[in-house]
Each structure stands twice: as structure tokens, then as C-alpha cells.
Design a protein around this motif. Sequence first.
Motif, PDB file in Angstrom:
ATOM      1  N   GLY A 159       1.012  -0.461  -0.239  1.00  0.00           N
ATOM      2  CA  GLY A 159       0.001  -0.263  -0.257  1.00  0.00           C
ATOM      3  C   GLY A 159       0.774   1.608   0.138  1.00  0.00           C
ATOM      4  N   ASN A 160       0.035   2.761  -0.968  1.00  0.00           N
ATOM      5  CA  ASN A 160       0.709   3.497  -0.818  1.00  0.00           C
ATOM      6  C   ASN A 160       0.827   5.081  -0.153  1.00  0.00           C
ATOM      7  OD1 ASN A 160       4.381   2.760  -2.456  1.00  0.00           O
ATOM      8  ND2 ASN A 160       2.875   1.930  -3.850  1.00  0.00           N
ATOM      9  N   LEU A 185       4.328   8.653  -6.208  1.00  0.00           N
ATOM     10  CA  LEU A 185       6.609   8.485  -6.517  1.00  0.00           C
ATOM     11  C   LEU A 185       6.578   6.918  -5.368  1.00  0.00           C
ATOM     12  CD1 LEU A 185       6.391  12.413  -5.066  1.00  0.00           C
ATOM     13  CD2 LEU A 185       7.101  11.468  -7.249  1.00  0.00           C
ATOM     14  N   ARG A 186       5.408   6.522  -5.270  1.00  0.00           N
ATOM     15  CA  ARG A 186       5.548   5.000  -4.979  1.00  0.00           C
ATOM     16  C   ARG A 186       5.909   4.995  -3.381  1.00  0.00           C
ATOM     17  NH1 ARG A 186       4.716   0.617  -8.696  1.00  0.00           N
ATOM     18  NH2 ARG A 186       5.133   1.677 -10.554  1.00  0.00           N
ATOM     19  N   ILE A 187       5.855   6.242  -2.542  1.00  0.00           N
ATOM     20  CA  ILE A 187       6.194   6.401  -0.771  1.00  0.00           C
ATOM     21  C   ILE A 187       4.905   5.584  -0.267  1.00  0.00           C
ATOM     22  CG2 ILE A 187       5.979   8.101   0.686  1.00  0.00           C
ATOM     23  CD1 ILE A 187       6.551   9.531  -1.631  1.00  0.00           C
ATOM     24  N   GLU A 195      -2.427  -0.617  -4.160  1.00  0.00           N
ATOM     25  CA  GLU A 195      -3.935   0.763  -4.921  1.00  0.00           C
ATOM     26  C   GLU A 195      -5.419  -0.860  -4.286  1.00  0.00           C
ATOM     27  OE1 GLU A 195      -4.647   2.084  -8.374  1.00  0.00           O
ATOM     28  OE2 GLU A 195      -3.147   1.509  -9.867  1.00  0.00           O
ATOM     29  N   LEU A 196      -4.912  -1.786  -4.382  1.00  0.00           N
ATOM     30  CA  LEU A 196      -6.002  -2.465  -2.939  1.00  0.00           C
ATOM     31  C   LEU A 196      -6.066  -2.818  -1.905  1.00  0.00           C
ATOM     32  CD1 LEU A 196      -7.445  -5.281  -6.127  1.00  0.00           C
ATOM     33  CD2 LEU A 196      -7.836  -2.887  -6.315  1.00  0.00           C
ATOM     34  N   ALA A 197      -5.063  -2.169  -1.467  1.00  0.00           N
ATOM     35  CA  ALA A 197      -4.300  -2.447  -0.516  1.00  0.00           C
ATOM     36  C   ALA A 197      -5.505  -1.924   0.628  1.00  0.00           C
ATOM     37  CB  ALA A 197      -3.316  -2.172   0.393  1.00  0.00           C
ATOM     38  N   GLN A 217      -6.794  -3.150   6.466  1.00  0.00           N
ATOM     39  CA  GLN A 217      -4.946  -2.593   6.402  1.00  0.00           C
ATOM     40  C   GLN A 217      -4.662  -1.798   7.285  1.00  0.00           C
ATOM     41  OE1 GLN A 217      -2.391  -3.127   4.421  1.00  0.00           O
ATOM     42  NE2 GLN A 217      -1.842  -1.284   3.230  1.00  0.00           N
ATOM     43  N   SER A 218      -5.779  -0.515   7.353  1.00  0.00           N
ATOM     44  CA  SER A 218      -5.620   0.367   8.606  1.00  0.00           C
ATOM     45  C   SER A 218      -4.775  -0.406  10.172  1.00  0.00           C
ATOM     46  CB  SER A 218      -6.854   1.174   8.982  1.00  0.00           C
ATOM     47  OG  SER A 218      -7.279   0.154   9.611  1.00  0.00           O
ATOM     48  N   ALA A 219      -5.039  -1.240  10.384  1.00  0.00           N
ATOM     49  CA  ALA A 219      -4.690  -2.252  11.912  1.00  0.00           C
ATOM     50  C   ALA A 219      -3.174  -2.813  11.994  1.00  0.00           C
ATOM     51  CB  ALA A 219      -5.599  -3.652  12.522  1.00  0.00           C
TER      52      ALA A 219
END
Length: 326
Positions: free
Chosen positions: A21-22, A27-29, A197-199, A205-207
Motif C-alpha cells: 500500500g502507498n 512516487l511509490r511512497i 492500489e487495492l490495499a 489494512q489500517s490495523a
Amino acid sequence: MKIFTSTAIAHPNIALIKYWGNKNQILRIPVNGSISFNLDRLFTKTQVSFDSELTADILFINGIETTGSGLSRVVSFLNIVREIAGKQIFAQVNSENNFPVGTGIASSASAFAALSLAASNAIGLNISEKELTCLARRGSGSASRSIPDGFVEWFPGETDSDSFAVSIAPSTYWDLVDLVAVVSHEHKKVGSTAGHELANTSPLQSARVEDANRRLDIVRKAIINRDFQAMAEMVELDSNMMHAVMMTSSPALMYWENTSISIMKNVQKWRASGIPVCYTMDAGPNVHVITTKEYSENINQRLASMSGIKQIFTAAVGGKTRLVEN
Ligand code: PMV
């Protein structure tokens, strides 16, 4: 006619704490930091020749001319290099891998690490290792971790220049071995760029991200103390958390095959019997079985006796991305 050529070799890496996940997709941060080690025997060797006679970039992968999305990704990357250098000159890129691409061994990491060094050197840029990790990141996030030596941490940062990777221990520091159990040679259906992009579509994901610094601290310390047990538990937890996010994304990404699950279960049994061994999986069905040099032959034999494994690659901890003779 003017031709400027450089050739570089880079190793893929296996993440012990994963990047998924970005914050900034272009910029792939990444949303969280990650830790990996380079895989010494697997490599991408890339030659870049900037040639004033060329009217477009051309790409050969393992001797075959590549067009379509593979070429577009390389052209976009070379545009960044040309912009930094302030030069408008096209290139021929010849890239070779000694391992199958798209199956969970991160070929994009070694590919963009080797391309970053070869292209920046050929075009005459003299940039630091830190800057090279930022450049490689633009091609593929995990490529930033293939630039420095040995065990590497990528700090997520907020901007293009502070999202970089550093070596936290040299390749000689700890004799870990990664046995890559190849379950399938098929090209994965959803690659990591689309996967990142799907993360955020997963409620998990947030956890995963919130707990990432705790996992990073434990794994960083475990590497420094060469504490296999402490590392093993976090590495498996982190891989499972990333796959839980993948499986609960919309659309769901399910990379595990039956054989992948059998391997993971066996690895846990073997560790419970006292062997230093753990598993981790990337965006593909292959299982990376990590152990120490002392146990690598033992684990290799155990894996070889299982059904469903097509091939086993063995790699120790590898060095940094480097220039070689053309
Ligand atoms: O660098 P990418 O976009 O190929 O992403 C790599 C993602 C994983 O391999 C699944 C995890 C990681 O940290 O290497």
C-alpha cells in the motif's frame, strides 16, 4: 554517433516486514516501513546503452524484444532518469534474470535496482547510494531495498527524497538462507503495482499499518541480536497480516495454493521441534522458507520430499547493487 554504456547487477530481496500500500502511488511512497535481505544467488544483470542514433527506447528481456506494458514501465522510468540528467537521449536496455519472473520472487526489485544504477551511471549522473534508493523506488518500491548491502530497512518518509533505504547489517552479519519453494511458474494474475492500489479497500489494512512500527522494531532488533525465534514469529505474523489484507480487498487477492499452505504448516511444525525456520510469502504462491546455513540442507531435504513443489532455489544473504564490466 555517441554511445554511453553501463552494466549493473542487482539481487532480488525478500521482505521480512512487508510493504503493501502507498500513500503516494505515483512516487511509490509506502504507508509503512519495511525490512528485507538481498538474495545472493539470484540476480538481474542489466546493460543500458544511451545511443544518440536511437529514436525510441528498446528493451530486451532474456534476449527477447519486449513491447507493451513491460516497455512502457521502463520508458517511464528512463524519462525520470533523463529529466534528472537534463539529457534527451534514448537507450537500449538488455536485461537478464537467472530466475523465473512474476511468481513471488520479486523480479521487479532486482530489475529496477539494476536499471537504476546502470542507467544513472551511463547517463553520467553521480548520485549517492541514498539517492539511488529513491530513484529505484520510482520503478518499483521494493527495488529501493535491493540497492544497499545485506539486511536493509526502507523508511517510508513523506516525500520523494526522504523515502529511502539503508543497510542495517552487512550481508556477512548473519548467515540466513532463503529456500524459495516454487509452487507455480505461472505469471501472477494481479501484480503488486495494481495490488498496492487495492490495499485500502480492505478493512484490515489500517490495523496492519498501525501495528507496523512495533513489528519493525522487533525484527530490526532480532536481526541485530541474531535472535531467530524473535524474528520468526514476527515474520510469519507480518506475512499473514499482509495476506489477510490481500484476501479481504475488493476484488480479493488470493495468492495461496494448497501446496503453499502445506509448506507453511510444515514449517511451523519443524520450528516447534526446535529447528530455526520460518516462512514468508510475497504476491505469489511461492513460499520463502528462511533458516540458517547450518539447517539449510536439512530443510532442503524436507521440502524436496513434499509433493507439489516444482523447484527449490537456495540463496544466502546478498550484497548490494553494483556495476560490472560491460
Ligand atoms: O515493489 P513492488 O511493487 O513489487 O511490491 C512488493 C510487494 C511485496 O513483495 C508483496 C512485499 C515486499 O515488501 O516486498
